[in-house]
Design a protein around this motif. Structure first.
Motif, short mmCIF file in Angstrom:
data_model
loop_
_atom_site.label_atom_id
_atom_site.label_comp_id
_atom_site.label_asym_id
_atom_site.label_seq_id
_atom_site.Cartn_x
_atom_site.Cartn_y
_atom_site.Cartn_z
N SER A 7 0.83 29.10 58.80
CA SER A 7 -0.35 28.38 58.34
C SER A 7 -0.29 28.32 56.83
N THR A 8 -0.95 27.37 56.26
CA THR A 8 -0.95 27.26 54.82
C THR A 8 -1.92 28.28 54.25
N GLU A 61 5.03 22.77 69.01
CA GLU A 61 3.66 22.25 69.04
C GLU A 61 2.65 23.18 68.38
N THR A 62 3.03 24.45 68.10
CA THR A 62 2.12 25.38 67.43
C THR A 62 2.27 25.32 65.91
N SER A 64 2.76 23.31 62.08
CA SER A 64 2.36 22.12 61.33
C SER A 64 3.61 21.47 60.73
N VAL A 65 3.44 20.29 60.19
CA VAL A 65 4.55 19.55 59.57
C VAL A 65 5.15 20.37 58.43
N THR A 66 4.31 21.07 57.66
CA THR A 66 4.82 21.85 56.52
C THR A 66 5.63 23.06 56.98
N ASP A 67 5.44 23.51 58.21
CA ASP A 67 6.22 24.63 58.74
C ASP A 67 7.65 24.21 59.08
#
Length: 187
Positions: A7-8, A61-62, A64-67
């Motif tokens: 997570s960010t 699917e768990t 985010s794009v930044t991950d």
């Protein structure tokens, strides 16, 4: 083993953290902080996110794009270790396979002013009890993350200033712990 969701972290817009090991360390520290204080040491394997997703595509699917940026690192908590107050004992038993690119450990410590360590009892248990009762003690949580390529990052959170935006970050906050954790990657 449990997966630490990426997570960010809540970072000021002027100071985004993009370096993969630092970002992973911040996410892992926040994951640990979410469970509060008075925890036993926690250990994490650090793996390349792309390799993790190749082995476990359902995890995509768990995230985010930044991950999913190139070089991203994901922490996987290692469970089942016997509760210990001796981090040296715990780290001395660890060795990682080549598929693990780094390791992290989170642990809590009591910090006292330098003069507080004078005149302590010789018995380690009594000395720890005396330090725990010191009026100027500070409870801190350290998270140290190291990578096989030599990178290291240390994070420090104080109980008295328990906020995601008050976590100190540096490479040399806990050099002994960095060294001990690096030794778990040397096989």
């Amino acid at each position: 083993m449990s997966f630490v969701p990426n997570s960010t972290p809540d970072q000021p817009a002027s100071q985004p953290v993009t370096e993969p090991l630092a970002r992973c360390a911040l996410e892992t520290e926040k994951h640990v902080a979410d469970r509060g204080w008075d925890q036993a040491p926690r250990v994490f394997a650090l793996v390349e996110t792309a390799e993790l997703l190749a082995a476990e595509p359902g995890l995509r699917e768990t995230m985010s794009v930044t991950d999913l940026v190139p070089g991203a690192i994901t922490a996987i908590e290692q469970e089942g270790y016997a509760r210990t107050s001796s981090i040296e004992s715990l780290l001395g038993r660890l060795a990682w396979p080549d598929t693990v690119h780094g390791a992290a450990v989170a642990l809590e410590r009591v910090v006292v002013p330098p003069g507080a360590e004078r005149d302590l009892p010789e018995d380690p248990t009594e000395a720890a009890e005396q330090l725990a009762q010191h009026p100027d003690r500070q409870d801190v949580r350290l998270l140290v993350a190291v990578h096989r390529d030599g990178r290291a990052i240390c994070l420090l959170r104080q109980r008295a200033h328990d906020s995601d935006d008050r976590v100190a970050m540096g490479e040399d906050i806990a050099p002994g712990l960095v060294h001990a954790l690096r030794s778990t990657l040397e096989a």
